[in-house]
Enzyme design. Structure first.
Site, PDB file in Angstrom:
ATOM      1  N   ARG A 160     -59.011  12.946  21.057  1.00 14.61           N
ATOM      2  CA  ARG A 160     -58.280  13.950  20.264  1.00 14.61           C
ATOM      3  C   ARG A 160     -57.990  15.212  21.088  1.00 14.61           C
ATOM      4  NH1 ARG A 160     -59.073  10.493  16.963  1.00 14.61           N
ATOM      5  NH2 ARG A 160     -57.923   9.544  18.627  1.00 14.61           N
ATOM      6  N   SER A 238     -58.088  14.609   9.250  1.00 12.88           N
ATOM      7  CA  SER A 238     -59.470  15.015   9.524  1.00 12.88           C
ATOM      8  C   SER A 238     -59.474  16.459  10.016  1.00 12.88           C
ATOM      9  CB  SER A 238     -60.081  14.134  10.611  1.00 12.88           C
ATOM     10  OG  SER A 238     -60.060  12.797  10.180  1.00 12.88           O
ATOM     11  N   GLU A 329     -60.106  20.199  14.347  1.00 17.10           N
ATOM     12  CA  GLU A 329     -59.048  19.371  14.935  1.00 17.10           C
ATOM     13  C   GLU A 329     -57.661  20.032  14.865  1.00 17.10           C
ATOM     14  OE1 GLU A 329     -58.862  14.963  14.070  1.00 17.10           O
ATOM     15  OE2 GLU A 329     -56.776  15.483  13.724  1.00 17.10           O
TER      16      GLU A 329
HETATM   17  C1  LIG Z   1     -52.714  12.917   5.693  1.00 17.75           C
HETATM   18  C2  LIG Z   1     -52.879  13.101   7.183  1.00 17.75           C
HETATM   19  C3  LIG Z   1     -53.453  12.093   7.948  1.00 17.75           C
HETATM   20  C4  LIG Z   1     -53.610  12.243   9.340  1.00 17.75           C
HETATM   21  N1  LIG Z   1     -54.196  11.246  10.062  1.00 17.75           N
HETATM   22  C5  LIG Z   1     -54.335  11.367  11.401  1.00 17.75           C
HETATM   23  C6  LIG Z   1     -54.928  10.315  12.172  1.00 17.75           C
HETATM   24  O1  LIG Z   1     -55.316   9.274  11.655  1.00 17.75           O
HETATM   25  N2  LIG Z   1     -55.068  10.503  13.509  1.00 17.75           N
HETATM   26  C7  LIG Z   1     -54.631  11.627  14.135  1.00 17.75           C
HETATM   27  O2  LIG Z   1     -54.779  11.727  15.355  1.00 17.75           O
HETATM   28  N3  LIG Z   1     -54.061  12.637  13.433  1.00 17.75           N
HETATM   29  C8  LIG Z   1     -53.892  12.530  12.092  1.00 17.75           C
HETATM   30  N4  LIG Z   1     -53.337  13.546  11.366  1.00 17.75           N
HETATM   31  C9  LIG Z   1     -52.949  14.787  12.050  1.00 17.75           C
HETATM   32  C10 LIG Z   1     -51.430  14.842  12.429  1.00 17.75           C
HETATM   33  O3  LIG Z   1     -50.687  13.979  11.637  1.00 17.75           O
HETATM   34  C11 LIG Z   1     -51.193  14.494  13.886  1.00 17.75           C
HETATM   35  O4  LIG Z   1     -51.932  15.341  14.719  1.00 17.75           O
HETATM   36  C12 LIG Z   1     -49.700  14.611  14.249  1.00 17.75           C
HETATM   37  O5  LIG Z   1     -49.493  14.159  15.567  1.00 17.75           O
HETATM   38  C13 LIG Z   1     -49.165  16.033  14.161  1.00 17.75           C
HETATM   39  O6  LIG Z   1     -47.778  15.968  14.303  1.00 17.75           O
HETATM   40  P1  LIG Z   1     -46.830  17.131  13.771  1.00 17.75           P
HETATM   41  O7  LIG Z   1     -45.458  16.843  14.260  1.00 17.75           O
HETATM   42  O8  LIG Z   1     -46.973  17.301  12.320  1.00 17.75           O
HETATM   43  O9  LIG Z   1     -47.433  18.377  14.549  1.00 17.75           O
HETATM   44  P2  LIG Z   1     -47.485  19.895  14.078  1.00 17.75           P
HETATM   45  O10 LIG Z   1     -48.513  20.070  13.023  1.00 17.75           O
HETATM   46  O11 LIG Z   1     -46.116  20.386  13.775  1.00 17.75           O
HETATM   47  O12 LIG Z   1     -48.019  20.550  15.434  1.00 17.75           O
HETATM   48  C14 LIG Z   1     -49.314  20.259  15.924  1.00 17.75           C
HETATM   49  C15 LIG Z   1     -49.504  20.933  17.300  1.00 17.75           C
HETATM   50  O13 LIG Z   1     -48.601  20.329  18.237  1.00 17.75           O
HETATM   51  C16 LIG Z   1     -47.689  21.324  18.755  1.00 17.75           C
HETATM   52  N5  LIG Z   1     -46.378  20.651  18.907  1.00 17.75           N
HETATM   53  C17 LIG Z   1     -45.615  20.080  17.936  1.00 17.75           C
HETATM   54  N6  LIG Z   1     -44.504  19.552  18.483  1.00 17.75           N
HETATM   55  C18 LIG Z   1     -44.552  19.789  19.811  1.00 17.75           C
HETATM   56  C19 LIG Z   1     -43.703  19.507  20.927  1.00 17.75           C
HETATM   57  N7  LIG Z   1     -42.536  18.857  20.790  1.00 17.75           N
HETATM   58  N8  LIG Z   1     -44.100  19.914  22.180  1.00 17.75           N
HETATM   59  C20 LIG Z   1     -45.285  20.571  22.360  1.00 17.75           C
HETATM   60  N9  LIG Z   1     -46.122  20.885  21.359  1.00 17.75           N
HETATM   61  C21 LIG Z   1     -45.763  20.492  20.093  1.00 17.75           C
HETATM   62  C22 LIG Z   1     -47.683  22.441  17.735  1.00 17.75           C
HETATM   63  O14 LIG Z   1     -47.282  23.678  18.291  1.00 17.75           O
HETATM   64  C23 LIG Z   1     -49.130  22.414  17.274  1.00 17.75           C
HETATM   65  O15 LIG Z   1     -49.945  23.087  18.195  1.00 17.75           O
HETATM   66  C24 LIG Z   1     -53.165  13.431   9.974  1.00 17.75           C
HETATM   67  C25 LIG Z   1     -52.588  14.443   9.189  1.00 17.75           C
HETATM   68  C26 LIG Z   1     -52.430  14.277   7.813  1.00 17.75           C
HETATM   69  C27 LIG Z   1     -51.794  15.371   7.001  1.00 17.75           C
END
Ligand SMILES: Cc1cc2nc3c(=O)[nH]c(=O)nc-3n(C[C@H](O)[C@H](O)[C@H](O)COP(=O)(O)OP(=O)(O)OC[C@H]3O[C@@H](n4cnc5c(N)ncnc54)[C@H](O)[C@@H]3O)c2cc1C
Length: 333
Positions: A160, A238, A329
């Protein structure tokens, strides 16, 4: 490119917290993404990159700068190789791979958010993580003011975690390359609960579509699939990572797994639960999910301050009870 003014971040994040952002710039392709980032950097405006907002605790005070919302789309396939634009929804990529007989990311079904964010925290679940299949990450490097390709070794992937997360203001992910197996069956199933659900041995395989369905079913049962009708999914997944400790620091009764170098990974869910924060513990507008003690959830009206205070209380109690430090996380901006 579209510029929106005075937008509430609570509407752009799955936790539903966060105040007003001065400007939200929606970018539709990699060129617009680089140009929006350069503009903010040259003007000295604070910059927040936002994908699906599913791993962010946005501040109550809002954002007095630019929020660049990454909405670039596209999946290009050559054999087993997929080059995916950063804004492509991750679960659409998994669905595409499964439908097209490409194995390697099927256990990562049902995870919200954008593909560009997956290398940031090395997204993982049910025995797979993206570091196993990523072969290149094309980035805009804000320190060097240039585009470059990061090889996996340069991404510093860990559990992670990655270099992109450790150097948060530096790399903007433009696209991600995955090398998948051309196969209609999954890679070996590496997670006991998933193997049991599929009726195969740990290390066995199953048709891709069956693995996807089983994973989504398991996730739904824990409130880990985004669903407006499911209050338990109003979360960031998480909230804490499983702590990795020296083998002699194992906690009595706490499930653990070998983590290499004589270390153990402890179950954060067990620690949270046994520190007195069982499923469904509520405190004001925040609390633990009724189906998964590791997911912190919010109700309408919650604030980031309230959520982070609750999370801090969990961290302090786990530390006091078990002498183990939990790490958060999601990114708290
Ligand atoms: C219901 C639920 C279940 C989940 N299950 C999991 C799981 O099983 N495993 C897991 O690992 N995660 C899980 N997550 C967490 C999340 O979905 C992941 O971490 C996902 O990759 C985040 O993507 P996002 O586009 O929403 O990122 P955001 O929340 O928009 O951003 C997260 C971080 O990444 C940065 N970021 C976003 N886009 C870019 C880019 N293009 N370049 C550089 N930095 C960037 C942001 O600035 C921020 O720091 C879960 C979340 C939810 C709500």
């Amino acid at each position: 490119m579209q510029v929106l003014r005075e937008v509430r971040l609570s509407g752009l994040t799955t936790l539903g917290v966060g105040g007003v952002a001065d400007r939200v710039i929606e970018v539709e392709d990699a060129t617009e993404l680089v140009s929006a980032v350069r503009d903010a950097d040259e003007a000295g405006r604070r910059l927040l990159l936002l994908g699906g907002g599913s791993n962010i605790v946005a501040p109550d005070a809002g954002w007095d700068g630019d929020v660049v919302a990454v909405r670039s789309r596209g999946i290009e396939r050559t054999g087993g190789r997929l080059v995916v634009q950063a804004g492509e929804p991750w679960d659409d990529v998994v669905a595409y791979a499964v439908e097209n007989g490409l194995a390697g990311i099927e256990a990562l079904s049902g995870i919200p958010g954008s593909t560009g964010a997956t290398p940031v925290q090395n997204v993982g679940a049910y025995g797979q993580e993206v570091a196993q299949t990523i072969t290149a990450v094309r980035v805009y490097d804000r320190a060097e003011k240039s585009e470059r390709i990061l090889a996996p070794a340069e991404c510093g992937f860990a559990y992670r975690d990655s270099r992109l997360k450790r150097e948060p203001s530096r790399f903007v992910v433009l696209d991600v390359t995955f090398e998948l197996d051309e196969s209609s069956v999954s890679r070996p199933v590496g997670y006991a609960e998933l193997a049991r659900t599929l009726g195969v041995e740990l290390g066995g395989t199953a048709p891709l579509a069956e693995v996807r369905e089983a994973v989504i079913g398991l996730r739904r049962g824990k409130g880990m699939v985004l669903d407006p009708e499911d209050p338990d999914s109003r979360s960031a997944g998480s909230f804490f990572t499983n702590p990795i400790v020296a083998a002699d620091r194992a906690v009595d009764g706490c499930p653990s797994w070998p983590a290499g170098d004589g270390r153990m990974k402890l179950s954060a869910a067990w620690l949270v639960q046994n520190a007195g924060f069982g499923r469904g513990t509520r405190d004001g507008h925040v609390g633990t999910s009724s189906r998964h003690s590791l997911a912190l959830t919010t109700e309408p009206g919650a604030t980031a301050t309230e959520l982070l205070a609750f999370a801090d209380r969990i961290v302090a109690t786990v530390q006091e009870s078990f002498g183990v430090t939990l790490e958060r996380e999601p990114t708290a901006v």
